[in-house]
Design an enzyme around this catalytic site. Structure first.
Site, PDB file in Angstrom:
ATOM      1  CG  ASP A   1      -1.679   1.161   1.470  1.00 29.49           C
ATOM      2  OD1 ASP A   1      -2.490   1.452   0.594  1.00 29.49           O
ATOM      3  OD2 ASP A   1      -1.524   1.835   2.503  1.00 29.49           O
ATOM      4  CG  LEU A   2       1.818   5.542  -2.102  1.00 28.65           C
ATOM      5  CD1 LEU A   2       3.290   5.192  -2.262  1.00 28.65           C
ATOM      6  CD2 LEU A   2       1.317   6.230  -3.382  1.00 28.65           C
ATOM      7  CG  ASP A   3      -1.949   7.686   2.755  1.00 28.78           C
ATOM      8  OD1 ASP A   3      -1.089   8.363   3.330  1.00 28.78           O
ATOM      9  OD2 ASP A   3      -3.151   7.703   3.079  1.00 28.78           O
TER      10      ASP A   3
ATOM     11  CB  THR B   1       0.451  11.072   1.359  1.00 22.66           C
ATOM     12  OG1 THR B   1       0.337   9.656   1.297  1.00 22.66           O
ATOM     13  CG2 THR B   1       1.566  11.524   0.458  1.00 22.66           C
TER      14      THR B   1
ATOM     15  CE  LYS C   1      -4.547   7.799   8.719  1.00 24.40           C
ATOM     16  NZ  LYS C   1      -3.718   7.592   9.907  1.00 24.40           N
TER      17      LYS C   1
ATOM     18  CB  SER D   1      -1.847   2.732  -3.823  1.00 22.36           C
ATOM     19  OG  SER D   1      -2.408   3.968  -3.461  1.00 22.36           O
ATOM     20  CB  ALA D   2      -7.244   3.328  -2.553  1.00 21.88           C
ATOM     21  CB  SER D   3      -3.586   7.119  -4.108  1.00 17.63           C
ATOM     22  OG  SER D   3      -3.395   8.426  -4.601  1.00 17.63           O
TER      23      SER D   3
ATOM     24  CE  LYS E   1      -5.777  -0.825  -1.131  1.00 16.85           C
ATOM     25  NZ  LYS E   1      -4.667  -0.063  -0.541  1.00 16.85           N
TER      26      LYS E   1
ATOM     27  CD  GLU F   1      -3.755  -1.647   2.855  1.00 15.97           C
ATOM     28  OE1 GLU F   1      -3.869  -0.802   3.763  1.00 15.97           O
ATOM     29  OE2 GLU F   1      -4.073  -1.400   1.684  1.00 15.97           O
ATOM     30  CG  ASP F   2      -2.004   2.650   6.277  1.00 16.84           C
ATOM     31  OD1 ASP F   2      -2.381   2.256   5.150  1.00 16.84           O
ATOM     32  OD2 ASP F   2      -2.181   3.808   6.676  1.00 16.84           O
TER      33      ASP F   2
END
Ligand code: B16
Ligand code: MG
Length: 220
Positions: free
Chosen positions: A13-15, A21, A49, A118-120, A149, A173-174
Site C-alpha cells: 500500500d502507498l499512503d 501522505t 484511510k 494503492s487506492a490513490s 478496498k 497495509e495500514d
C-alpha cells in the site's frame, strides 16, 4: 513464520506504509469540511484511510449530515484533490516512512517481486516525486481498479501483474479496508499498525524498518 517461506511477491500500500501522505489528505479534507461547516476531526480522518476519494467524500458528507447531487459531489471531490495535489508539490524522498527504501531494496536483492497496491489515483505522481517508481515490478493504483478496498481487486491485479498466485503474495497495509482486502484475496496480510486498530492480519509491524530488522520475507 513458515507460511512466509513460499512468498515470492510483496504488494505495498502507498499512503501510510511507504509514505506519510495521510496528513496532506487530512488538511485538504479539513479545508473542504470547514467550507461546508462540517466538524471534521483527525479521529474522523482515520475512517478515510485506504478508502477511495469518492467514498471518502461520502463519509465526510455523512458526518456533516449533508446530501448532494452527483455533480456537486464531483465538484467537491475535485476541489479536495486540487488542494491535495498542490500540497504534493513539495513532496520528496524525505517523506518516505522509516525503513521503506532500505526494505524495498533488500527485497529486490533477494529476488522478491514488488508491486504497488494503492487506492490513490495520485500514486504515479507520488512515486515519481519520491523517486522510487523504478523499484516496482507492477503498479496497481486507483486508476486501474473498478472496486475499492475492501474488495480484493487491487491486490489480485497486483499478483496477476507479477505472474504469481495470491498465496505467493504478502500485502503490507495500514488500513482496515486494506487488511480485509488482503484476506479476501487469500494473501498473507502484514499490518503496519496495531492489532487493536487493524484486527485480522497475520503479522503486525510498526513500520518497514521493523520488517527489515525482523528479516520479514528475507532469507536468514
Ligand atoms: P486519491 P492508499 C489511499 O491511499 C489513502 O489512504 C486514502 O486516504 C485516499 O482517499 C485514497 O488513497 C485515494 O486517494 O484521492 O489520491 O486518489 O493508502 O491506498 O495508498
Ligand atoms: Mg494506506
Amino acid at each position: 513464520m513458515n507460511e512466509l517461506k513460499k512468498i515470492k511477491g510483496a504488494i505495498f500500500d502507498l499512503d501510510g506504509v511507504l509514505v506519510d501522505t495521510a496528513k496532506y489528505h487530512f488538511l485538504a479534507w479539513k479545508k473542504l469540511a470547514d467550507k461546508l461547516k462540517i466538524n471534521f476531526t483527525e479521529k474522523d480522518n482515520e475512517r478515510l484511510k485506504g478508502v477511495s476519494r469518492t467514498r471518502s467524500l461520502e463519509i465526510l458528507l455523512e458526518i456533516g449530515g449533508i446530501t448532494a447531487t452527483l455533480s456537486q459531489k464531483e465538484i467537491w471531490a475535485d476541489e479536495k484533490n486540487d488542494l491535495y495535489v498542490d500540497s504534493l508539490k513539495t513532496l520528496d524522498e524525505k517523506a518516505l516512512l522509516e525503513g521503506s527504501l532500505e526494505y524495498l531494496n533488500k527485497l529486490k536483492d533477494e529476488g522478491i517481486f514488488i508491486a504497488l497496491g494503492s487506492a490513490s489515483k495520485n500514486a504515479p505522481l507520488i512515486l515519481q516525486q519520491l523517486k522510487i517508481e523504478n523499484l516496482f515490478d507492477a503498479i496497481i493504483d486507483g486508476n486501474c481498479v473498478s472496486k475499492a478496498k475492501p474488495d480484493p481487486e487491487v491486490f489480485l491485479k497486483g499478483a496477476q501483474a507479477l505472474k504469481l498466485k495470491p498465496f505467493e503474495c504478502a500485502v503490507f497495509e495500514d488500513s482496515l479496508a486494506g487488511i480485509e482486502a488482503a484476506n479476501a484475496a487469500g494473501m498473507i496480510a502484514i499490518a503496519v499498525g496495531t492489532k487493536e486498530n487493524l484486527p485480522g492480519a497475520d503479522f503486525y509491524i510498526k513500520n518497514l524498518k521493523e520488517a527489515e530488522e525482523k528479516m520479514l520475507l528475507l532469507d536468514d
